[in-house]
Design an enzyme around this catalytic site. Structure first.
Site, short mmCIF file in Angstrom:
data_model
loop_
_atom_site.label_atom_id
_atom_site.label_comp_id
_atom_site.label_asym_id
_atom_site.label_seq_id
_atom_site.Cartn_x
_atom_site.Cartn_y
_atom_site.Cartn_z
N LYS A 201 0.87 -1.18 0.00
CA LYS A 201 0.00 0.00 0.00
C LYS A 201 0.90 1.23 0.00
CE LYS A 201 -3.69 2.30 2.60
NZ LYS A 201 -4.56 2.23 3.80
N LYS A 254 -2.15 -1.51 -3.70
CA LYS A 254 -2.99 -0.32 -3.67
C LYS A 254 -2.10 0.92 -3.78
CE LYS A 254 -6.39 2.10 -0.80
NZ LYS A 254 -7.05 2.20 0.52
#
Length: 330
Positions: A201, A254
């Protein structure tokens, strides 16, 4: 052999031929819909920066999940906006917390959709950071305390499992959180609950609309000390390797669009289930351009989702899930 024996356009000349030789197929089976739940009754409040998405009270959320189930979407992921926030994010792991209420209500009514829960503290803390914050009164500097945060994340994940969540998805990027959650779930009798880890992420500029939707903008500083530097690739491999070693069942990248190379490298390196989060900023820029008539939203959205799938994602968290499910049927 060269031209004219090799004419690649022969296999592009009509839709049926193109379908027969198509290498990547996007399906409703690939889609997970993010949803935002807040206190109240009869609430369905539009998120201005994310057209077509809403903050919903539990009753309205259940109605929406029924619709998504009807479209054949296999899973949703829940984000909560609590009644109150504090420095410990206590509503995140409260038995009567907004996510816990939502899980219970969905499970009573909807039988054929996976309920995934985001496990993080940013929506629940009064400072908007993803963990417990220690401040140095002399310098004014702050630090997110990794190990103290693990204790709170464990409580949150277990509380979601007790309420009936099918999958828990830690998104905080604290070191060691997958292992801590796995141990706690197993000790609590939840051996069957998978962990979808936000493994890679990145500290991205594409999260702006989400922070409005989840009311989770940091009150000071940013999240660069725990989310990944967008310039790094090998670090993502290390993060994924650690999460798999700690017991992650699915790993996530992400955002998706600016990190298609990361999705591909992770899939090729680990051959493990990979999720990709097509995040709010990626969604909203297309919506904004489509509203001005600059692009065809359906065409561009499906092209983006197909690109994410082609890069190696096995599943895609996307705010287009509901629309894409209907587009794909046609």
């Amino acid at each position: 052999m060269g031209f004219p024996n090799q004419r690649l356009r022969r296999l592009r000349q009509n839709e049926n031929i193109r379908r027969l030789v198509r290498e990547t197929d996007l399906s409703v089976n690939d889609l997970i819909m993010p949803l935002f739940v807040r206190p109240g009754k009869g609430v369905k409040q539009m998120i201005p920066s994310m057209p077509g998405n809403y903050q919903m009270s539990v009753d309205k959320l259940v109605e929406e999940v029924k619709i998504l189930e009807g479209h054949g979407i296999p899973g949703i992921i829940l984000f909560g906006i609590p009644d109150k926030k504090d420095e410990m994010g206590s509503d995140a792991y409260a038995d009567e917390g907004i996510i816990q209420q939502a899980i219970i209500a969905i499970k009573k009514t909807v039988k054929n959709i996976l309920v995934i829960t985001d496990v993080c503290l940013c929506e629940y803390t009064d400072h908007g950071h993803c963990g417990f914050v220690r401040r140095d009164d002399r310098t004014g500097n702050f630090e997110v305390d990794n190990d103290m945060t693990l204790e709170l994340l464990v409580k949150e994940a277990v509380s979601h499992a007790k309420a009936g969540a099918d999958i828990v998805a830690p998104s905080d990027m604290m070191d060691g959180r997958v292992g801590a959650i796995r141990d706690a779930l197993d000790e609590g009798g939840f051996h069957h609950i998978p962990i979808m880890a936000y493994s890679a992420k990145y500290a991205s500029g594409f999260y702006g609309p989400f922070r409005e939707a989840a009311e989770s903008t940091p009150g000071f500083g940013d999240r660069s000390s725990y989310q990944m530097d967008p310039h790094n690739v090998t670090e993502a491999l290390r993060e994924v390797s650690l999460d798999i070693g700690e017991g992650a069942d699915i790993v996530m990248v992400k955002p998706a669009l600016a990190y298609l190379d990361i999705i591909r490298i992770i899939k090729d390196t680990f051959d493990y289930p990979v999720a990709a989060y097509n995040v709010s900023g990626e969604f909203s820029v297309v919506k904004a351009a489509a509203e001005k008539g600059w692009i065809d939203e359906k065409r561009v959205a499906l092209e983006i989702l197909t690109g994410i799938k082609r890069a190696g994602a096995d599943m895609i968290l996307t705010y287009w899930a509901k629309d894409a499910a209907q587009w794909l049927k046609k």
